[in-house]
Design a protein around this motif. Structure first.
Motif: not given
Length: 264
Positions: A136, A139, A149
């Motif tokens: 990731i 966000v 995300i």
């Protein structure tokens, strides 16, 4: 409407204009009444031709132009998809890669719908989630129950969602109710329509972008609406009728100009 049908409609409108022109030629000595008749006839015939032959094809012009642009463009179109959690993302991506015309498939992000959470978690999750999962990159939070995300290219979206679901429940007691994976598909412009139709049978196609689509959108922006087209055709018929009436004078003017040019 097929291209041949569009051409036929245009030809029929031109036939009506020839009729108007020929009728105007038959008017012997123009008086006030005859001139008004020619103008009204040309306008009415133009309106009829516009309503029945030209107006119906306006919606097909972008499709015809699209086929032309797609056959001549070498740049790829980008198709944006939303894949729900009910679909096996990995299997779907592998299937899409085998579709004729597809040049590439990339996972660009994930949206996760969660149970509501407090402002504390709203402020801290954007920093803590990327630190908890190397796939990731960022966000963004909408409201207090939606996570948008961004993930690294090549990451396994299904595993990332599963890992994040478990982490949210363990750390914050936040449960996930729904997730969707955002995917982009690069397609050959000549195959874009076929690829889109095949994809839309199983997932949501949110938009299509690319040079071809930009040209189509620009064309749609400048095309007049059908009512204006009908009125324009009426004026075209009127001017064609007047041209038939004054054709001798018009030709005489051109002859004079031609003679002056030749003398120089």
């Amino acid at each position: 409407m097929e291209t041949i049908a569009v051409i036929l409609m245009v030809v029929l409108f031109l036939v009506l204009m020839v009729f108007v022109f020929s009728t105007a030629l038959l008017t012997p000595i123009i008086g006030k009444k005859n001139l008004i008749f020619v103008v009204l006839m040309g306008f009415i015939v133009g309106i009829i031709g516009g309503a029945f032959f030209i107006s119906p094809i306006m919606d097909d012009i972008p499709n015809i132009a699209s086929a032309f642009y797609q056959s001549t463009s070498t740049d790829l179109d980008t198709i944006y998809l939303d894949i729900p959690d009910s679909v096996d993302v990995n299997q779907f991506i592998n299937t899409v890669k085998d579709i004729d015309g597809v040049k590439g498939v990339n996972v660009t992000g994930i949206t996760i719908k969660t149970s509501g959470f407090s402002d504390y978690w709203k402020n801290t999750l954007p920093d803590r989630i990327p630190a908890s999962n190397t796939n990731i990159t960022s966000v963004q939070i909408q409201g207090n129950d939606t996570l948008n995300i961004q993930i690294q290219n090549g990451s396994n979206a299904k595993d990332t969602i599963k890992s994040l679901d478990d982490w949210l429940m363990l750390i914050a007691g936040i449960s996930s109710s729904y997730s969707a994976v955002h995917v982009t598909v690069q397609a050959d412009p000549s195959k874009t329509d076929q690829v889109r139709d095949q994809l839309s049978q199983t997932v949501v196609v949110t938009s299509i972008e690319g040079p071809t689509q930009d040209k189509i959108n620009s064309l749609k922006a400048i095309l007049p609406n059908q009512s204006n087209v009908v009125i324009l055709c009426g004026f075209i018929g009127m001017f064609v009728g007047l041209a038939g009436v004054f054709i001798d004078s018009i030709l005489g003017i051109f002859e004079n100009i031609k003679g002056k040019v030749v003398k120089k």
